[in-house]
Design a protein around this motif. Structure first.
Motif, short mmCIF file in Angstrom:
data_model
loop_
_atom_site.label_atom_id
_atom_site.label_comp_id
_atom_site.label_asym_id
_atom_site.label_seq_id
_atom_site.Cartn_x
_atom_site.Cartn_y
_atom_site.Cartn_z
N THR A 50 0.60 -1.18 -0.44
CA THR A 50 0.03 -0.07 0.32
C THR A 50 0.84 0.98 -0.40
O THR A 50 1.99 1.28 1.04
N ARG A 51 0.67 2.01 -0.70
CA ARG A 51 1.52 3.74 -0.49
C ARG A 51 0.28 4.58 0.39
O ARG A 51 -0.61 4.77 -0.15
N TRP A 52 1.24 5.16 1.14
CA TRP A 52 1.01 5.81 2.22
C TRP A 52 1.90 7.03 2.00
O TRP A 52 2.99 7.50 1.16
N ALA A 53 1.35 7.81 2.61
CA ALA A 53 2.15 9.60 2.35
C ALA A 53 2.16 10.17 4.39
O ALA A 53 0.81 9.88 4.36
N MET A 54 3.16 11.18 4.06
CA MET A 54 3.33 11.04 5.94
C MET A 54 4.46 12.50 5.70
O MET A 54 4.50 13.09 4.01
N LEU A 55 3.45 13.38 6.66
CA LEU A 55 3.49 14.80 6.65
C LEU A 55 4.46 15.75 7.75
O LEU A 55 3.64 15.47 8.69
N ALA A 56 5.52 15.15 7.68
CA ALA A 56 6.41 15.45 8.56
C ALA A 56 6.89 17.00 9.31
O ALA A 56 8.18 17.50 8.24
N HIS A 57 7.39 17.08 10.59
CA HIS A 57 7.64 18.26 10.34
C HIS A 57 8.93 18.38 10.13
O HIS A 57 10.15 17.98 10.33
N GLY A 58 9.95 19.34 9.64
CA GLY A 58 11.29 19.60 10.06
C GLY A 58 11.93 19.22 8.74
O GLY A 58 11.30 18.63 7.66
N ILE A 59 13.24 19.52 8.07
CA ILE A 59 13.85 18.31 6.93
C ILE A 59 14.03 17.08 6.88
O ILE A 59 15.03 17.19 8.23
N HIS A 60 14.03 15.98 6.11
CA HIS A 60 13.88 14.69 5.99
C HIS A 60 14.35 14.19 4.96
O HIS A 60 13.85 14.02 4.31
N GLU A 61 15.69 14.12 5.65
CA GLU A 61 16.62 13.87 3.86
C GLU A 61 16.62 12.41 3.48
O GLU A 61 17.51 11.67 4.78
N LEU A 62 16.21 11.52 2.92
CA LEU A 62 15.76 9.94 3.12
C LEU A 62 15.44 9.91 1.69
O LEU A 62 15.50 10.64 0.98
N ASN A 63 16.25 9.04 1.54
CA ASN A 63 16.78 8.25 0.15
C ASN A 63 15.66 6.75 -0.44
O ASN A 63 14.93 6.71 0.96
#
Length: 360
Positions: A315-328
Motif C-alpha cells: 500500500t502507498r502512504w504519504a507522511m507529512l513531517a515537520h522539519g527537514i528529513h532527507e531520506l533515500n
C-alpha cells in the motif's frame, strides 16, 4: 434561510447534482468543499438563479424561488474567472451595484473606500481593469460583490488567482466580514486547508452529492464516511484494509495491533483503517502507539516540512513531517501512529465512531 429541497440537475442525460437538501442560515459562512467536477459550481448557479433544477425546489425565507431569475434575487456572485466592466475605473466598478440601487453618493464613497482598503485596492481606484494584474482584477470583482449588500453572496474559488500573502490575509478577514453582514455566504473551494481556515460550516461534495454538512471542524474530525474523509484530506488520506479478530487488528504482512479500548465493541470482520498523513511520526513506538516499518519511495522537502511517500504492505502512504528529513529511496524507516487519530470504516464505507463502537 436558504433551503434546498431534494435538488437534482440532469444535463444531456448526465447527472450533475443528485438529491441535494441543505439549510443555510443568515449570517453564516458555508463552504462547498470538493474536487473539480464534484458539482460545486452547478450548485451555486442554481442557488443564484442562473440555472433551474431538473427536480426539487429552492426556498428563501419561506418563499419558493425555484423559477425566479437572478435579476429578481438579492444575490451577488464572484467566479474564479473575474468579470469587471472594462470601461469603468476600479472605483466605478466597485460602486456600480450601489449606484443601481440608488444609494447616495456619500455612502457610496465611504463603502467603496472602506472595501478598497480591506482588499488592498486603494492605490488602483483610478485605474481601469486592463491596467491591473489578474489578482487586482479579482479583488475588484470581490469588492463589488461585498458592497452590493446582497442577502446571498456566492464565491466560487474567489482567491485562487491571488498571491499567497494576500490570500492568507483575506482568508482571515473574510469570515469577520461575513459575520457582520447578516447575509448568507457560500464559498466553493477544492482545498481542505482553506475550508479549515475559513471555519463556519462545510458541505463536502462528491460526484454531485453532498456527503456531509455541519460545522467545518466537526466534519473534518468526524467524517460520516470514507468519501467525506478522503474529500477532507490533503495530502490524500492514508488507508489500508484490516481484519478485526477478537482483541487484535490484523494488517497485511502478518502485522497485528491490539484493538484500542474504544473499538473493542466492534464486531469481528473486515474494515478500512484511515488516518491523516500528519498523524504518522518517526521513531520507536511508545506505550499505546502503533509501531510499523515502511519503505521510502521518495521524499520532498517543502520549506519547514517534508512530504514523504512510503510503501507499506503493498500500500502507498504519504507522511507529512515537520522539519527537514532527507531520506533515500529504498530506506526503511520506523513509524508510529497514535490510535486516537484512527478513522475506521465498515464494508459500506460508513464511519464507525467511538460512540457506536462502545454501544455495539
Amino acid at each position: 434561510m436558504l433551503e434546498l429541497r431534494n435538488v437534482s440537475k440532469v444535463v444531456g442525460g448526465k447527472t450533475h447534482l443528485s438529491d441535494i437538501s441543505l439549510k443555510l442560515e443568515h449570517g453564516t459562512l458555508n463552504v462547498l468543499l470538493g474536487p473539480t467536477l464534484a458539482g460545486k459550481t452547478s450548485l451555486m448557479r442554481i442557488m443564484a438563479g442562473l440555472d433551474v433544477p431538473t427536480s426539487g425546489s429552492l426556498w428563501f425565507d419561506g418563499q419558493d424561488i425555484t423559477g425566479v431569475p437572478v435579476q429578481k434575487r438579492s444575490v451577488a456572485m464572484v467566479y474564479q474567472q473575474f468579470i469587471n466592466y472594462p470601461a469603468f475605473t476600479v472605483y466605478e466598478n466597485i460602486a456600480s451595484p450601489m449606484r443601481v440601487a440608488g444609494i447616495d453618493s456619500a455612502t457610496i464613497d465611504r463603502e467603496v473606500r472602506k472595501t478598497a482598503e480591506l482588499l488592498k485596492l486603494t492605490p488602483y481606484l483610478d485605474r481601469t481593469p486592463l491596467n491591473l494584474s489578474g489578482g487586482q482584477q479579482q479583488r475588484t470583482a470581490l469588492a463589488r460583490a461585498i458592497v452590493k449588500n446582497a442577502k446571498l453572496v456566492l464565491l466560487d474559488e474567489p482567491l485562487a488567482n491571488l498571491d499567497y500573502k494576500l490570500r492568507e490575509e483575506l482568508r482571515a478577514e473574510l469570515p469577520k466580514l461575513f459575520a457582520a453582514s447578516g447575509a448568507i455566504f457560500v464559498y466553493a473551494t477544492t482545498e481542505p486547508s482553506e475550508a479549515l481556515l475559513l471555519g463556519g460550516n462545510t458541505a463536502t461534495l462528491s460526484e454531485g452529492r453532498i456527503t456531509q454538512f455541519g460545522q467545518t471542524i466537526d466534519v473534518f474530525r468526524q467524517p460520516a464516511d470514507l468519501i467525506t474523509a478522503q474529500t477532507f484530506a490533503d495530502p490524500p488520506l492514508n488507508i489500508i484494509t484490516i481484519e478485526k479478530k477478537e482483541d487484535l487488528f490484523h494488517l497485511p504482512g502478518d502485522i497485528t495491533f491490539a484493538v484500542p479500548a474504544d473499538w473493542r465493541g466492534m464486531e469481528d470482520g473486515s474494515y478500512v483503517l484511515g488516518f491523516q498523513p500528519h498523524h504518522l511520526s518517526f521513531g520507536p513506538s511508545e506505550k499505546d502507539l502503533f509501531a510499523m516499518r515502511a519503505k521510502v519511495i521518495a521524499s520532498e522537502i517543502t520549506g519547514s516540512e517534508s512530504y514523504i511517500h512510503l510503501a507499506f504492505a503493498n500500500t502507498r502512504w504519504a507522511m507529512l513531517a515537520h522539519g527537514i528529513h532527507e531520506l533515500n529511496a529504498g530506506e526503511i524507516v520506523e513509524l508510529t501512529l497514535d490510535p486516537r487519530h484512527l478513522m475506521i470504516f465498515d464494508a459500506s464505507g460508513k464511519s464507525v465512531t467511538p460512540r457506536q463502537k462502545l454501544a455495539a
